[in-house]
Design an enzyme around this catalytic site. Structure first.
Site, PDB file in Angstrom:
ATOM      1  N   GLY A  38       0.823  -1.216   0.000  1.00 14.34           N
ATOM      2  CA  GLY A  38       0.000   0.000   0.000  1.00 14.34           C
ATOM      3  C   GLY A  38       0.849   1.254   0.000  1.00 14.34           C
ATOM      4  NE  ARG A  64      -1.564  -6.615  -3.772  1.00 17.41           N
ATOM      5  CZ  ARG A  64      -1.292  -5.500  -4.450  1.00 17.41           C
ATOM      6  NH1 ARG A  64      -0.473  -5.514  -5.474  1.00 17.41           N
ATOM      7  NH2 ARG A  64      -1.860  -4.377  -4.089  1.00 17.41           N
ATOM      8  CB  THR A 123      -5.866   5.274  11.658  1.00 16.29           C
ATOM      9  OG1 THR A 123      -6.299   5.335  10.293  1.00 16.29           O
ATOM     10  CG2 THR A 123      -4.488   5.866  11.798  1.00 16.29           C
ATOM     11  CG  HIS A 177      -6.264  12.609   6.659  1.00 16.94           C
ATOM     12  ND1 HIS A 177      -6.729  13.333   7.724  1.00 16.94           N
ATOM     13  CD2 HIS A 177      -5.023  12.169   7.014  1.00 16.94           C
ATOM     14  CE1 HIS A 177      -5.820  13.347   8.694  1.00 16.94           C
ATOM     15  NE2 HIS A 177      -4.770  12.648   8.286  1.00 16.94           N
ATOM     16  CE  LYS A 181      -7.718   9.477   8.666  1.00 14.38           C
ATOM     17  NZ  LYS A 181      -7.074   8.265   9.168  1.00 14.38           N
TER      18      LYS A 181
HETATM   19  N1  LIG Z   1      -0.198   6.057  12.047  1.00 12.56           N
HETATM   20  C1  LIG Z   1       0.255   6.832  11.037  1.00 12.56           C
HETATM   21  O1  LIG Z   1       1.173   7.648  11.201  1.00 12.56           O
HETATM   22  C2  LIG Z   1      -0.380   6.712   9.677  1.00 12.56           C
HETATM   23  C3  LIG Z   1       0.006   7.538   8.613  1.00 12.56           C
HETATM   24  C4  LIG Z   1      -0.577   7.328   7.364  1.00 12.56           C
HETATM   25  C5  LIG Z   1      -1.536   6.341   7.191  1.00 12.56           C
HETATM   26  N2  LIG Z   1      -1.908   5.589   8.265  1.00 12.56           N
HETATM   27  C6  LIG Z   1      -2.879   4.493   8.173  1.00 12.56           C
HETATM   28  O2  LIG Z   1      -2.213   3.374   7.576  1.00 12.56           O
HETATM   29  C7  LIG Z   1      -3.202   2.542   6.940  1.00 12.56           C
HETATM   30  C8  LIG Z   1      -2.760   2.277   5.489  1.00 12.56           C
HETATM   31  O3  LIG Z   1      -2.842   3.475   4.760  1.00 12.56           O
HETATM   32  P1  LIG Z   1      -2.498   3.516   3.189  1.00 12.56           P
HETATM   33  O4  LIG Z   1      -2.719   4.892   2.730  1.00 12.56           O
HETATM   34  O5  LIG Z   1      -1.163   2.891   2.980  1.00 12.56           O
HETATM   35  O6  LIG Z   1      -3.628   2.517   2.624  1.00 12.56           O
HETATM   36  P2  LIG Z   1      -3.573   1.627   1.303  1.00 12.56           P
HETATM   37  O7  LIG Z   1      -2.717   2.264   0.266  1.00 12.56           O
HETATM   38  O8  LIG Z   1      -5.005   1.331   0.973  1.00 12.56           O
HETATM   39  O9  LIG Z   1      -2.839   0.275   1.766  1.00 12.56           O
HETATM   40  C9  LIG Z   1      -3.484  -0.712   2.505  1.00 12.56           C
HETATM   41  C10 LIG Z   1      -2.703  -1.985   2.296  1.00 12.56           C
HETATM   42  O10 LIG Z   1      -3.246  -3.010   3.137  1.00 12.56           O
HETATM   43  C11 LIG Z   1      -3.154  -4.233   2.393  1.00 12.56           C
HETATM   44  N3  LIG Z   1      -4.040  -5.221   2.952  1.00 12.56           N
HETATM   45  C12 LIG Z   1      -5.377  -5.380   2.802  1.00 12.56           C
HETATM   46  N4  LIG Z   1      -5.802  -6.430   3.512  1.00 12.56           N
HETATM   47  C13 LIG Z   1      -4.703  -6.960   4.111  1.00 12.56           C
HETATM   48  C14 LIG Z   1      -4.490  -8.064   4.981  1.00 12.56           C
HETATM   49  N5  LIG Z   1      -5.496  -8.850   5.378  1.00 12.56           N
HETATM   50  N6  LIG Z   1      -3.221  -8.317   5.408  1.00 12.56           N
HETATM   51  C15 LIG Z   1      -2.184  -7.535   5.014  1.00 12.56           C
HETATM   52  N7  LIG Z   1      -2.334  -6.491   4.192  1.00 12.56           N
HETATM   53  C16 LIG Z   1      -3.575  -6.200   3.756  1.00 12.56           C
HETATM   54  C17 LIG Z   1      -3.538  -3.830   0.992  1.00 12.56           C
HETATM   55  O11 LIG Z   1      -3.074  -4.832   0.087  1.00 12.56           O
HETATM   56  P3  LIG Z   1      -3.860  -5.164  -1.281  1.00 12.56           P
HETATM   57  O12 LIG Z   1      -3.666  -3.981  -2.145  1.00 12.56           O
HETATM   58  O13 LIG Z   1      -3.200  -6.413  -1.719  1.00 12.56           O
HETATM   59  O14 LIG Z   1      -5.316  -5.364  -0.859  1.00 12.56           O
HETATM   60  C18 LIG Z   1      -2.742  -2.531   0.862  1.00 12.56           C
HETATM   61  O15 LIG Z   1      -1.415  -2.811   0.482  1.00 12.56           O
HETATM   62  C19 LIG Z   1      -4.531   3.300   7.080  1.00 12.56           C
HETATM   63  O16 LIG Z   1      -5.216   2.841   8.217  1.00 12.56           O
HETATM   64  C20 LIG Z   1      -4.080   4.740   7.305  1.00 12.56           C
HETATM   65  O17 LIG Z   1      -5.063   5.551   7.956  1.00 12.56           O
HETATM   66  C21 LIG Z   1      -1.342   5.749   9.491  1.00 12.56           C
END
Ligand SMILES: NC(=O)c1ccc[n+]([C@@H]2O[C@H](COP(=O)([O-])OP(=O)(O)OC[C@H]3O[C@@H](n4cnc5c(N)ncnc54)[C@H](OP(=O)(O)O)[C@@H]3O)[C@@H](O)[C@H]2O)c1
Length: 291
Positions: A38, A64, A123, A177, A181
């Site tokens: 992701g 995936r 999150t 965001h 989100k």
């Molecule tokens: N805490 C922080 O500082 C911070 C900062 C930014 C973002 N975040 C959070 O981080 C999360 C990800 O954000 P993003 O923008 O990277 O989202 P994203 O681009 O949608 O990435 C999500 C990833 O999760 C994978 N995934 C889905 N189901 C899964 C499973 N069962 N096991 C393992 N991987 C799985 C997806 O893979 P596929 O494509 O293969 O489905 C995709 O690679 C969100 O909750 C976001 O709010 C947190």
């Protein structure tokens, strides 16, 4: 969420002195990056490789397989589907998870059984997932935070320094965001409210046009691919003070995540005890000599 007493902490770089030499790499924990396909996860993979962390596995969605959307620069790394989680974690010292709230509901109870240290960046976790996270943290140290940006740590420290406000002043937070989100208000905005206790603020409410006395009003915007923006507004009758943070890219979160991974598996000295920690705990912990 914190389990150590936090002190006012300097913000430090997680990059080990000496860069990416093989000696440094040998001392750094092997990571499995869940959600490594992701946006945040792939930034973590790139940042980890640049800092010399061995990336033992990347885990994507349940079905995936390699596809054209997989980031080209991490194409050589072992990629697992979520169903193969146990296999993916076999050679791992620290889990880093940046997936979706729905994925964590299934994943955390699974990897929680393996007693591996973990950094959880996802999150919008449901109460049930948070219970599973707490349960897992009785067996291994886990750092979970709604925002791993070092700049947001500064914003939080500034918020914490605010005392009671003059009459006629209100507190508001606006956050923006990416359009995809789902959770709102952001966990960071809610955590920022907790940092405003010195002002006497009593919780928060979503902006609706009518202010609830004593509450911090939070307004959420969703659009485009904005990685994250938070503004704290202190609005008086004739003037406004704004404290603002913008993340330019997901890289803004990577240094904090890697600092947490290093802290969980230190090259020297004992690792932290099992428990649930925040980035603030990581940044305020004394660093072992030579680290
Ligand atoms: N805490 C922080 O500082 C911070 C900062 C930014 C973002 N975040 C959070 O981080 C999360 C990800 O954000 P993003 O923008 O990277 O989202 P994203 O681009 O949608 O990435 C999500 C990833 O999760 C994978 N995934 C889905 N189901 C899964 C499973 N069962 N096991 C393992 N991987 C799985 C997806 O893979 P596929 O494509 O293969 O489905 C995709 O690679 C969100 O909750 C976001 O709010 C947190």
């Amino acid at each position: 969420m914190t389990s150590t007493e936090a002190r006012s902490a300097p913000i430090f770089s997680p990059r080990p002195a000496g860069g990416t030499s093989s000696t440094v790499a040998a001392r750094l924990p092997r990571l499995a990056v869940l959600g490594g396909t992701g946006r945040l996860g792939s930034a973590v993979v790139r940042g980890a490789q640049a800092a010399g962390f061995p990336v033992a596995a990347i885990v994507g969605g349940p079905n995936r397989r390699r596809s054209r959307s997989f980031p080209a620069d991490v194409e050589e790394l072992p990629l697992f589907a979520a169903v193969d989680l146990a296999l993916a974690l076999a050679g791992t010292d620290v889990i880093v998870s940046a997936t979706t709230a729905a994925a964590e509901e299934l994943n955390i109870p699974r990897w929680g059984e393996y007693s591996l240290p973990a950094v959880v960046a996802t999150t919008g976790l449901s109460p049930r997932t948070l219970r599973a996270l707490r349960d897992a943290s009785t067996r291994a140290p886990i750092v979970a935070d709604t925002n791993f940006s070092l700049g947001v740590q500064i914003l939080t420290q500034l918020a914490r320094a605010l005392g009671p406000l003059p009459d006629g002043f209100d507190l508001s937070i606006s956050e923006t965001h990416r359009r995809s989100k789902r959770d709102h208000p952001s966990g960071t905005a809610q955590a920022l409210v907790a940092s405003l206790s010195g002002t006497g603020a009593l919780g928060w409410s979503e902006a609706s046009g009518v202010r609830e006395p004593g509450r911090v009003e939070i307004a959420s915007l969703r659009g485009g691919d904005v990685p994250g923006q938070h503004t704290l507004w202190v609005s008086g009758p004739h003037e406004v003070v704004r404290i603002e943070h913008w993340a330019f890219g997901r890289e803004a979160f990577v240094d904090g995540i890697l600092a947490a991974a290093r802290w969980l598996a230190p090259a020297r000295g004992p690792p932290p005890r099992p428990g649930l920690y925040s980035l603030r705990d990581v940044l305020s912990a004394p660093r072992p000599e030579g680290a």
